[in-house]
Design a protein around this motif. Sequence first.
Motif, PDB file in Angstrom:
ATOM      1  N   MET A  29       2.479   2.125  -3.937  1.00 30.60           N
ATOM      2  CA  MET A  29       1.345   2.752  -4.674  1.00 30.60           C
ATOM      3  C   MET A  29       0.804   3.822  -4.071  1.00 30.60           C
ATOM      4  O   MET A  29       0.855   4.934  -5.382  1.00 30.60           O
ATOM      5  N   GLU A  38       3.633   6.087  -5.214  1.00 30.05           N
ATOM      6  CA  GLU A  38       3.660   5.832  -6.487  1.00 30.05           C
ATOM      7  C   GLU A  38       2.615   7.320  -7.230  1.00 30.05           C
ATOM      8  O   GLU A  38       2.552   7.692  -8.492  1.00 30.05           O
ATOM      9  N   ALA A  39       1.384   7.332  -6.336  1.00 24.68           N
ATOM     10  CA  ALA A  39       0.135   8.221  -6.740  1.00 24.68           C
ATOM     11  C   ALA A  39       0.460   9.563  -6.622  1.00 24.68           C
ATOM     12  O   ALA A  39       0.239  10.551  -7.443  1.00 24.68           O
ATOM     13  N   VAL A  51      -4.223   6.482  -2.483  1.00 24.76           N
ATOM     14  CA  VAL A  51      -4.131   5.645  -4.337  1.00 24.76           C
ATOM     15  C   VAL A  51      -4.910   6.931  -4.943  1.00 24.76           C
ATOM     16  O   VAL A  51      -5.535   7.412  -5.692  1.00 24.76           O
ATOM     17  N   ILE A  92      -4.285   2.280   0.672  1.00 23.19           N
ATOM     18  CA  ILE A  92      -5.754   2.965  -0.039  1.00 23.19           C
ATOM     19  C   ILE A  92      -6.444   4.421  -0.622  1.00 23.19           C
ATOM     20  O   ILE A  92      -6.359   4.938  -1.645  1.00 23.19           O
ATOM     21  N   GLY A 126       0.253  -0.917   0.105  1.00 27.55           N
ATOM     22  CA  GLY A 126       0.290   0.116   0.174  1.00 27.55           C
ATOM     23  C   GLY A 126       1.046   1.212  -0.084  1.00 27.55           C
ATOM     24  O   GLY A 126       0.663   2.344  -0.507  1.00 27.55           O
ATOM     25  N   GLU A 158      -9.565  -6.122 -10.325  1.00 25.96           N
ATOM     26  CA  GLU A 158      -8.488  -6.030 -10.604  1.00 25.96           C
ATOM     27  C   GLU A 158      -8.603  -6.338 -12.303  1.00 25.96           C
ATOM     28  O   GLU A 158      -7.980  -5.913 -13.284  1.00 25.96           O
ATOM     29  N   ASN A 167      -4.085  -3.519 -10.220  1.00 23.45           N
ATOM     30  CA  ASN A 167      -3.119  -2.303 -11.075  1.00 23.45           C
ATOM     31  C   ASN A 167      -3.334  -0.964 -10.735  1.00 23.45           C
ATOM     32  O   ASN A 167      -2.508  -0.389 -10.382  1.00 23.45           O
ATOM     33  N   GLY A 168      -4.095  -0.818  -9.190  1.00 22.86           N
ATOM     34  CA  GLY A 168      -4.172   0.456  -8.600  1.00 22.86           C
ATOM     35  C   GLY A 168      -5.187   1.408  -8.458  1.00 22.86           C
ATOM     36  O   GLY A 168      -5.267   2.703  -7.741  1.00 22.86           O
ATOM     37  N   ASP A 169      -6.020   0.942  -9.182  1.00 27.38           N
ATOM     38  CA  ASP A 169      -7.442   2.157  -9.823  1.00 27.38           C
ATOM     39  C   ASP A 169      -8.704   1.512  -9.776  1.00 27.38           C
ATOM     40  O   ASP A 169     -10.162   2.276  -9.633  1.00 27.38           O
ATOM     41  N   ILE A 223      -1.713  -8.933  -6.527  1.00 22.53           N
ATOM     42  CA  ILE A 223      -0.814  -7.178  -6.573  1.00 22.53           C
ATOM     43  C   ILE A 223      -2.081  -6.372  -7.608  1.00 22.53           C
ATOM     44  O   ILE A 223      -1.832  -7.450  -8.646  1.00 22.53           O
TER      45      ILE A 223
END
Length: 373
Positions: free
Chosen positions: A34, A37-38, A114, A111, A31, A156, A77-79, A75
Amino acid sequence: MARLIGVEDIEYLAIGAAVLGTGGGGDPHIGKLMAQEAIKEFGPVTLLDPSEVPADELCVPVAMMGAPTVFVEKIPNGDEALHSLRRLEDYLGKKAFAVMPMECGGLNSTIPFVVAARAGLPIVDADGMGRAFPELQMETFGVYGVSGTPMVITDERGNWSLLKTVDNMMMEYISRGIAIRMGGVGHIAEYPMTGNEMKRTSIFHTVTLAIELGKAISESGKKKVSPLIGMEEALVKCNYGKPIILFEAKITDVDRKTTDGFAKGTVTLEGINKDEGNEYKVDFQNENLIVNKGNQILATVPDLITFLDLETFKPLTTEGLRYGYRVACLAIPTPPIMRTEEALKVWGPKYFGYDVPFIPVEKLNEGMIMNGK
């Protein structure tokens, strides 16, 4: 008041959230990466004091649900959580003013960052658990009258579902089944509420608390001193009790399995140093639930039970526990809002099948101070 949260803050947040996660809440390392990076891509996130949210604006908690043991290998994708938020907004016909954590522990403390970074939204400095719990109805929002649905869960691969249930227990039951069929993990937007409802039902300033706990542990590691004094200051300021080291021990067995969408099991430990000769057991369901020294109960939910690495004092998740690890078992008294009669019906020891009353950890361990004596 409002302030910007950057990459370095997230580093501290992940450490402190693992303490508040009581072993669960998802792997904070993943987390953290993620969220960082965001923020690098979209810029710092504004952290709002709860008082800064207008009365009628929409606040939406966002999170991951499922078994933490699955999340380590699956893991995202992040979105996914952002998609859940957008679909919930579409259903409600109203845009969110802010997002917030449903819990301040583990992965689910990061989260929301993100989502906030990607959506250009602020985050409220509050949550609905004051720690991590394994089930979705276990939130102060629900305890004090907010409906968990409408709720959206997304995976995901782009599969998603909108839930509208008659109560929050049914929300947990149905969404858990969906998460299992999504491979054990889903990403959710739930408990949509007004600013006034958020202020009435939330535990305040827990994002800041996690950051300050992480700083205390990080700085103590550099100085080679115990972080507990700094941790105590942060906890008491946020209406928690003073932390207690219940024991120091070596892990001799970890019985862990993933079942019904949870990581469940028992950790067996042998005391070391001042606790040599004692045997301890800690049961968990994603999060640590109860500590026994032989037949004596030392702590139970909803008070926080967290393992710290004895060398670094960094917190350990339940999926990270291994034979031979030397640990300190830390207990933290929860805020009063989590100890009311209606709250204990939702997350007290009896809910998890233990035929014992909730007794505050500070009463179970009267006379103990931060060094364990």
